[in-house]
Design a protein around this motif. Structure first.
Motif, PDB file in Angstrom:
ATOM      1  N   VAL A  94       0.855  -1.192   0.000  1.00  0.00           N
ATOM      2  CA  VAL A  94       0.000   0.000   0.000  1.00  0.00           C
ATOM      3  C   VAL A  94       0.890   1.240   0.000  1.00  0.00           C
ATOM      4  O   VAL A  94       1.841   1.319   0.792  1.00  0.00           O
ATOM      5  N   PRO A  95       0.619   2.234  -0.847  1.00  0.00           N
ATOM      6  CA  PRO A  95       1.389   3.488  -0.821  1.00  0.00           C
ATOM      7  C   PRO A  95       1.221   4.225   0.502  1.00  0.00           C
ATOM      8  O   PRO A  95       0.310   3.944   1.288  1.00  0.00           O
ATOM      9  N   LEU A  96       2.092   5.199   0.736  1.00  0.00           N
ATOM     10  CA  LEU A  96       2.066   5.919   2.003  1.00  0.00           C
ATOM     11  C   LEU A  96       0.833   6.804   2.162  1.00  0.00           C
ATOM     12  O   LEU A  96       0.306   6.947   3.271  1.00  0.00           O
ATOM     13  N   LEU A  97       0.364   7.421   1.082  1.00  0.00           N
ATOM     14  CA  LEU A  97      -0.756   8.342   1.193  1.00  0.00           C
ATOM     15  C   LEU A  97      -2.005   7.687   1.791  1.00  0.00           C
ATOM     16  O   LEU A  97      -2.611   8.240   2.724  1.00  0.00           O
ATOM     17  N   TYR A  99      -2.048   5.239   3.775  1.00  0.00           N
ATOM     18  CA  TYR A  99      -1.728   4.990   5.179  1.00  0.00           C
ATOM     19  C   TYR A  99      -1.875   6.261   6.010  1.00  0.00           C
ATOM     20  O   TYR A  99      -2.353   6.218   7.153  1.00  0.00           O
ATOM     21  N   PHE A 100      -1.449   7.395   5.468  1.00  0.00           N
ATOM     22  CA  PHE A 100      -1.576   8.651   6.203  1.00  0.00           C
ATOM     23  C   PHE A 100      -3.042   8.955   6.525  1.00  0.00           C
ATOM     24  O   PHE A 100      -3.360   9.430   7.625  1.00  0.00           O
ATOM     25  N   VAL A 101      -3.932   8.684   5.579  1.00  0.00           N
ATOM     26  CA  VAL A 101      -5.357   8.924   5.816  1.00  0.00           C
ATOM     27  C   VAL A 101      -5.875   7.991   6.911  1.00  0.00           C
ATOM     28  O   VAL A 101      -6.593   8.416   7.834  1.00  0.00           O
ATOM     29  N   GLN A 102      -5.501   6.723   6.839  1.00  0.00           N
ATOM     30  CA  GLN A 102      -5.937   5.768   7.863  1.00  0.00           C
ATOM     31  C   GLN A 102      -5.370   6.115   9.222  1.00  0.00           C
ATOM     32  O   GLN A 102      -6.063   6.001  10.249  1.00  0.00           O
ATOM     33  N   VAL A 103      -4.095   6.546   9.248  1.00  0.00           N
ATOM     34  CA  VAL A 103      -3.450   6.898  10.509  1.00  0.00           C
ATOM     35  C   VAL A 103      -4.178   8.049  11.190  1.00  0.00           C
ATOM     36  O   VAL A 103      -4.377   8.043  12.412  1.00  0.00           O
ATOM     37  N   TRP A 212     -11.665  -0.164   0.959  1.00  0.00           N
ATOM     38  CA  TRP A 212     -11.236   0.330  -0.341  1.00  0.00           C
ATOM     39  C   TRP A 212      -9.749   0.060  -0.566  1.00  0.00           C
ATOM     40  O   TRP A 212      -9.348  -0.367  -1.660  1.00  0.00           O
ATOM     41  N   VAL A 213      -8.928   0.279   0.463  1.00  0.00           N
ATOM     42  CA  VAL A 213      -7.487   0.038   0.345  1.00  0.00           C
ATOM     43  C   VAL A 213      -7.214  -1.435   0.081  1.00  0.00           C
ATOM     44  O   VAL A 213      -6.368  -1.794  -0.749  1.00  0.00           O
ATOM     45  N   TRP A 235      -1.203  -8.053   6.937  1.00  0.00           N
ATOM     46  CA  TRP A 235      -1.597  -7.609   8.269  1.00  0.00           C
ATOM     47  C   TRP A 235      -0.399  -7.071   9.048  1.00  0.00           C
ATOM     48  O   TRP A 235      -0.540  -6.143   9.852  1.00  0.00           O
ATOM     49  N   GLN A 236       0.810  -7.623   8.817  1.00  0.00           N
ATOM     50  CA  GLN A 236       1.990  -7.116   9.505  1.00  0.00           C
ATOM     51  C   GLN A 236       2.344  -5.714   9.014  1.00  0.00           C
ATOM     52  O   GLN A 236       2.682  -4.827   9.811  1.00  0.00           O
ATOM     53  N   GLU A 237       2.277  -5.522   7.713  1.00  0.00           N
ATOM     54  CA  GLU A 237       2.541  -4.195   7.159  1.00  0.00           C
ATOM     55  C   GLU A 237       1.520  -3.184   7.669  1.00  0.00           C
ATOM     56  O   GLU A 237       1.872  -2.075   8.094  1.00  0.00           O
TER      57      GLU A 237
END
Length: 377
Positions: A94-97, A99-103, A212-213, A235-237
């Motif tokens: 998964v790209p970082l962007l 992840y930033f939204v989920q974070v 969606w991700v 799941w680890q990532e």
């Protein structure tokens, strides 16, 4: 499909870690109700440290080698990964962007859930109220993804809603005049419930984003994962980046964290003896630490066990199975909370909790029936 040993390991992590985490969390927040941010910080930190070594590899990513197969036909075959001296980060699915939204969502809702204890929300209400996420999920699914639900699912959500309302109101009423002084102010309690409600809404949006991700990035790469021995489970990532990318956000709460640490350091001391052997065996050695730090350490470690177990479960079984297992886990946590600390249960609370858990199971079985019907059609 999980093997028997995988089932035993995963369920032990979920029930052992999550249930014991709820007990230690209640012990801490009952004495330090404003320690929610501090607890969240240590939980995020230990999960990040646990996942960090798994994000590095000493192998280069496999490259496809084109091999001639006839005059106008070539076949791509993966080469054996080469070893390297300097470790590299494993390739993300998964790209970082995203992840930033989920974070952002995950950090806020986790902080809100733990901060609600500062508004005198009992652990029993906390557990039952957070079990009502399916209400939000159904509304958001209908609004944004055009999902349709069976009558059983709708009826089950109404049952859950009635159970949450009953449980919430039961904790806001004084049992008698003798204990009325211990009942929190109504406006304070209402603020705590509002915080939990906001966390539920954010959790629903986070679920939509994660779905969606998964469909956009994770599912298409699962078939290729076997060709990369240096790869990692999704799941680890997900677990690592969701917690580690949120750590810088705690900078804005550093004053609250340091203040709560100072308050905790004044708790009654406890002596932790260390094992001795040899000539020092007759002498007792150990450490004297504030007693609440022991519970903070236990809470942090059990949170790691819980998070690992839930992520293992989510990545290997269907969402229906996850919902049913986590519902049973919350019911056990509720029973343990009342059994260990006592004085929190009443008829309305137990009736409301029963409606929530029955409605959850009804919703899950209704979802399964719908899926089977669609497959037949």
């Amino acid at each position: 499909m999980l093997s028997l040993s995988d089932w035993i390991t995963t369920l032990s992590l979920v029930f052992g870690g999550c249930c014991s985490n709820a007990i230690t969390l209640e012990h801490i927040t009952s004495r330090y109700p404003n320690a929610g941010v501090l607890i969240t910080f240590f939980q995020f930190l230990i999960v990040s440290l646990y996942g960090l070594p798994k994000q590095f590899t000493f192998s280069d990513p496999p490259e496809s080698k084109h091999v001639a197969n006839g005059p106008n036909n070539t076949v791509s075959t993966p080469t054996i990964p080469r070893k390297r001296w300097i470790p590299r980060l494993k390739t993300r699915k998964v790209p970082l962007l995203p992840y930033f939204v989920q974070v952002a969502f995950f950090f806020v809702l986790s902080t809100l859930n733990n901060a609600a204890f500062a508004y005198h929300i009992p652990m029993t209400v906390h557990i039952v109220f957070r079990s009502g996420g399916m209400i939000i999920n159904m509304i958001l699914g209908w609004m944004f993804t055009k999902k349709r639900y069976t009558m059983q699912q709708v009826a089950s959500v109404l049952v859950v809603t009635a159970g949450i309302i009953m449980t919430t109101l039961s904790a806001s009423k004084p049992k008698s005049r003798a204990v009325q002084v211990d009942i929190p102010d109504g406006s304070l309690y209402a603020m705590g419930i509002s915080i939990l409600s906001l966390a539920l809404v954010l959790s629903g949006f986070l679920g939509l984003i994660q779905d969606w991700v998964f469909a956009r990035y994770v599912a298409p790469t699962q078939a290729e994962a076997a060709s990369d021995p240096a790869g990692q489970s999704s799941w680890q990532e997900h677990m690592f980046y969701l917690h580690s990318l949120a750590l810088p956000l705690f900078y804005f709460s550093k004053d609250n964290i340091s203040t709560e640490l100072m308050h905790m350091s004044s708790s009654p001391p406890v002596f932790l003896s260390l094992p001795q052997s040899g000539p020092l065996a007759p002498y007792e050695a150990g450490l004297v630490v504030p007693s609440i730090f022991v519970y903070l350490l236990l809470n942090t470690c059990t949170q790691l066990v819980c998070v690992v177990g839930v992520n293992r479960l989510t990545g290997r079984v269907s969402s229906l199975t996850v919902t049913l297992i986590l519902t049973v886990r919350k019911a056990i946590s509720l029973l343990l909370s009342v059994a260990v600390y006592g004085g929190q249960g009443n008829t309305e609370m137990w009736a409301g909790a029963g409606l929530v858990f029955i409605g959850t199971i009804g919703y899950s079985t209704g979802s399964k029936s719908k899926d089977l019907k669609e497959k037949k059609d």
